[in-house]
Design a protein around this motif. Structure first.
Motif, PDB file in Angstrom:
ATOM      1  N   PHE A 246       0.846  -1.183   0.000  1.00 27.82           N
ATOM      2  CA  PHE A 246       0.000   0.000   0.000  1.00 27.82           C
ATOM      3  C   PHE A 246       0.887   1.241   0.000  1.00 27.82           C
ATOM      4  O   PHE A 246       1.897   1.284   0.709  1.00 27.82           O
ATOM      5  CB  PHE A 246      -0.907   0.019   1.233  1.00 27.82           C
ATOM      6  CG  PHE A 246      -1.885  -1.119   1.288  1.00 27.82           C
ATOM      7  CD1 PHE A 246      -3.125  -1.009   0.686  1.00 27.82           C
ATOM      8  CD2 PHE A 246      -1.566  -2.304   1.932  1.00 27.82           C
ATOM      9  CE1 PHE A 246      -4.036  -2.054   0.735  1.00 27.82           C
ATOM     10  CE2 PHE A 246      -2.454  -3.352   1.984  1.00 27.82           C
ATOM     11  CZ  PHE A 246      -3.700  -3.227   1.387  1.00 27.82           C
ATOM     12  N   TYR A 247       0.485   2.251  -0.775  1.00 27.96           N
ATOM     13  CA  TYR A 247       1.258   3.478  -0.908  1.00 27.96           C
ATOM     14  C   TYR A 247       0.385   4.696  -0.607  1.00 27.96           C
ATOM     15  O   TYR A 247      -0.805   4.720  -0.926  1.00 27.96           O
ATOM     16  CB  TYR A 247       1.807   3.630  -2.332  1.00 27.96           C
ATOM     17  CG  TYR A 247       2.780   2.558  -2.739  1.00 27.96           C
ATOM     18  CD1 TYR A 247       4.158   2.744  -2.606  1.00 27.96           C
ATOM     19  CD2 TYR A 247       2.326   1.351  -3.256  1.00 27.96           C
ATOM     20  CE1 TYR A 247       5.052   1.758  -2.992  1.00 27.96           C
ATOM     21  CE2 TYR A 247       3.220   0.362  -3.638  1.00 27.96           C
ATOM     22  CZ  TYR A 247       4.576   0.571  -3.502  1.00 27.96           C
ATOM     23  OH  TYR A 247       5.465  -0.411  -3.869  1.00 27.96           O
ATOM     24  N   SER A 248       0.993   5.699   0.014  1.00 27.51           N
ATOM     25  CA  SER A 248       0.391   7.015   0.123  1.00 27.51           C
ATOM     26  C   SER A 248       0.861   7.810  -1.089  1.00 27.51           C
ATOM     27  O   SER A 248       2.053   8.096  -1.228  1.00 27.51           O
ATOM     28  CB  SER A 248       0.825   7.702   1.422  1.00 27.51           C
ATOM     29  OG  SER A 248       0.314   9.011   1.482  1.00 27.51           O
ATOM     30  N   VAL A 249      -0.083   8.134  -1.971  1.00 29.52           N
ATOM     31  CA  VAL A 249       0.261   8.701  -3.273  1.00 29.52           C
ATOM     32  C   VAL A 249      -0.051  10.195  -3.307  1.00 29.52           C
ATOM     33  O   VAL A 249      -1.117  10.635  -2.858  1.00 29.52           O
ATOM     34  CB  VAL A 249      -0.516   7.984  -4.396  1.00 29.52           C
ATOM     35  CG1 VAL A 249      -0.177   8.582  -5.758  1.00 29.52           C
ATOM     36  CG2 VAL A 249      -0.205   6.496  -4.379  1.00 29.52           C
ATOM     37  N   SER A 250       0.879  10.962  -3.829  1.00 28.79           N
ATOM     38  CA  SER A 250       0.679  12.387  -4.076  1.00 28.79           C
ATOM     39  C   SER A 250       1.332  12.711  -5.412  1.00 28.79           C
ATOM     40  O   SER A 250       2.055  11.884  -5.975  1.00 28.79           O
ATOM     41  CB  SER A 250       1.311  13.230  -2.957  1.00 28.79           C
ATOM     42  OG  SER A 250       2.716  13.147  -3.012  1.00 28.79           O
ATOM     43  N   PRO A 251       1.079  13.913  -5.958  1.00 30.98           N
ATOM     44  CA  PRO A 251       1.720  14.257  -7.234  1.00 30.98           C
ATOM     45  C   PRO A 251       3.239  14.216  -7.174  1.00 30.98           C
ATOM     46  O   PRO A 251       3.900  14.037  -8.201  1.00 30.98           O
ATOM     47  CB  PRO A 251       1.206  15.688  -7.500  1.00 30.98           C
ATOM     48  CG  PRO A 251      -0.087  15.770  -6.754  1.00 30.98           C
ATOM     49  CD  PRO A 251       0.120  14.948  -5.519  1.00 30.98           C
TER      50      PRO A 251
END
Length: 293
Positions: A246-251
């Motif tokens: 699982f990843y915390s995704v941002s630009p």
């Protein structure tokens, strides 16, 4: 080279997780021992106060301060080898940067988006307390029960599976959590009981944001994650390597939240859970562009 690099990176994170779990167990044991020592000191203090009041001369003769205040303070608390972890992760990061900057790999996208797969919610599993958007991408908490057709696969609580199941290869999808302040995102086997919640059995794995903290769940066992609330959660299911990340995704970046080592013999389906009955709260599967190597 890219596959080798990703395996090395996963191995490094796995070693870090093992070190941290071991440290937590040892620290918990040490805390219990220190609590017992503190109780012992309190008992001795009470005895000393009683002696001091009624028989202080005898106390001075028979007891020394060294004997009174001996505790386990001389024990060294367990610590994992932080320097070794830092060295390992730095080495992996440098190797990754070096390889990905090579001319041969200039056009190669960074994982995990190269495994992006289109997924959508399954009408037959959506809870009656959730409304489903026409494009099957968003589930929203309703203020009443919907009269969905009866189905043995329909969840009792605010949960839903996706229609697509995976048992081979590597796939990736993202879920927007911006419109929900309590949620779970993960995968579940088709055999999961519709009365169970994500992460509370051996048939589902997930990360949850609940009561202002992030955690990972499997077999009803919680692993607390010390990260900020992610607005987008990326899920990488690698059936070949039996890994779920699982990843915390941002630009700007993708931060690893947690990785599970999977043990399964059936298809796994993307799954979501909405906490509570707060009307209007929703989760949305994002449309992401697949980029092939």
């Amino acid at each position: 080279m890219r596959d080798y690099l990703e395996k090395q990176e996963r191995a490094a994170f796995w070693r870090m997780k093992q070190e941290q779990d071991s440290a937590q167990r040892e620290t918990s044991q040490l805390v219990q021992e220190l609590i017992a020592d503190l109780d012992n000191v309190k008992r001795q203090k009470a005895q000393l106060e009683e002696q001091l009041e009624y028989d202080w001369i005898s106390m001075l003769k028979d007891v020394t301060s060294e004997e009174i205040f001996t505790t386990s303070a001389s024990r060294s608390p367990y610590t994992f080898d932080e320097n070794r972890i830092v060295d390992t992760t730095d080495a992996v990061a440098k190797m990754k940067q070096s390889l990905l900057s090579h001319a041969l790999l200039e056009a190669t996208p960074c994982p995990p988006k190269q495994g992006a797969t289109l997924v959508s919610f399954d009408r037959d599993t959506v809870s009656c307390r959730l409304s489903l958007s026409s494009d099957l991408k968003t589930v929203t908490v309703a203020d009443k029960n919907y009269s969905y057709p009866k189905n043995e696969r329909r969840f009792h609580s605010c949960q839903a599976l996706c229609s697509e199941g995976f048992s081979t290869g590597c796939t990736y999808w993202e879920v927007s959590t911006a419109d929900s302040d309590g949620w779970g995102i993960g995968v579940a086997a088709s055999e999961i009981s519709k009365s169970r919640q994500l992460g509370d059995s051996d048939l589902s794995w997930c990360v949850k944001w609940n009561k202002e903290h992030l955690s990972a769940w499997h077999k009803n066992e919680e692993i607390q994650i010390h990260l900020q609330r992610p607005s987008i959660v990326g899920v990488l299911l690698d059936c070949t390597e039996k890994l779920l990340s699982f990843y915390s995704v941002s630009p700007e970046t993708e931060i690893l939240i947690h990785t599970f080592r999977l043990h399964f013999r059936t298809c796994l389906f993307p799954a979501v859970w909405l906490y509570g009955l707060n009307k209007g709260k929703s989760l949305t599967i994002r449309d992401i562009k697949r980029t092939d190597a």
